[in-house]
Design an enzyme around this catalytic site. Structure first.
Site, PDB file in Angstrom:
ATOM      1  CE1 TYR A 168      -3.936   2.208   0.754  1.00 21.23           C
ATOM      2  CE2 TYR A 168      -2.568   3.114   2.499  1.00 21.23           C
ATOM      3  CZ  TYR A 168      -3.704   3.169   1.713  1.00 21.23           C
ATOM      4  OH  TYR A 168      -4.603   4.198   1.879  1.00 21.23           O
ATOM      5  CE  LYS A 172      -3.616   5.066  -1.293  1.00 21.16           C
ATOM      6  NZ  LYS A 172      -4.636   5.559  -2.256  1.00 21.16           N
TER       7      LYS A 172
END
Length: 308
Positions: A168, A172
């Protein structure tokens, strides 16, 4: 100043709930026509099906019940063909696209030791390629109309890191890099590109926060920042952190640096000068790759001039 989106057309991905829903409702309340995109629904639901019994359909029903304008779309953001069909629907309905909010995302949390590579690829595909696909599909339209606002959804995990979120966080962080380049390429064409780093209680994050944090960190407390970043007066290449009504700008900073001459440029010399190299009390002012190149060249030139 009242921010108004009357007559503008917005696409919000992952808008069947949570942050995306809050963004879509707020944009519609201020006059925007909104494409509410969410893959959620039964496998029988086509990307162009406005069936109300889906997350996207229910949000559209909320919008229209409040006097707003919206259509539901179930395109998978990882599929460029489906994304271009979604964009074509918006153009067919309203003739332009002013705003894209790349909000769709998933979590597959696990420590790096235990994380599966298939999950890693899936997270990158949804967050990064999903944003790439949607941005690419609207880019030429925004260039043609000499106006556009694109918002990436990054995260504190991507900026600062967070245990168990290597996939993640990598995704990001990549979105910040994408924002930076699109911000540079879009500036002369009237396209501003920013990133929102939200802390909100959503279906994706509900297991992370305790009851007190969950009550404070609502999606609705973040949406005002999102709407500002896609407004006419928005900045560009800006990361806005938001949560519970607090808004803060995050920046990548670089120390002034130390020039080491060729005859004193060993690892030992780097170690010896590390306190000065890492001193962040004086910043270089670097805000782009070009600026960094110029700063490094100027630093070496000045040192060379002094040596002569």
């Amino acid at each position: 100043m009242t921010i108004d989106f009357a007559g503008q057309v917005a696409i919000v991905t992952g808008a069947g709930g949570g942050l995306g829903r809050a963004h879509a409702l707020a944009l519609a309340a201020r006059g925007a026509h909104v494409v509410v995109n969410d893959i959620g629904g039964s496998p029988e639901v086509s990307s162009a099906d406005d069936t109300p019994d889906t997350p996207a359909g229910r949000v559209v029903a909320e919008i229209t019940a409040r006097g707003g304008s919206g259509i539901a779309d179930h395109a998978d953001v990882t599929d460029y063909t489906q994304v271009t069909a979604m964009v074509d629907r918006a153009l067919s309905a309203w003739g332009r696209i002013d705003i894209l909010i790349n909000n769709a995302g998933i979590l597959r949390d696990a420590s790096f030791r235990n994380a599966g590579l298939d999950d890693f690829r899936t997270v990158l595909d949804v967050h990064v390629m999903g944003a790439v696909n949607c941005s690419k599909a609207v880019w030429q339209h925004m260039i043609t109309q000499n106006y556009g606002r694109i918002l990436m959804t990054t995260s504190a995990s991507g900026i600062y890191g967070n245990f168990g979120q290597a996939n993640y966080a990598a995704a990001k962080s990549a979105l910040v890099g994408l924002m930076n380049v699109l911000g540079i390429e879009g500036r002369s064409k009237g396209i501003h590109v920013n990133a929102l780093a939200p802390l909100a209680t959503t279906h994706m994050t509900e297991s992370i926060f305790d009851a007190t944090a969950a009550e404070i960190l609502t999606p609705e407390s973040i949406t005002p920042g999102a709407l500002f970043l896609v407004s006419t007066d928005a900045p560009t290449k800006t990361i806005l952190g938001a949560g519970g009504g607090t808004f803060a700008v995050s920046r990548m900073l670089e120390s002034q640096g130390v020039f080491l001459p060729a005859d004193a440029r060993t690892p030992d010399d780097v170690a010896r000068h590390w306190p000065q190299i890492s001193d962040s009390s004086v910043q270089s002012g670097t805000d782009s790759t070009t600026a960094q190149i110029q700063h490094f060249v100027d630093s070496a030139t000045r040192a060379g001039t002094v040596a002569r």
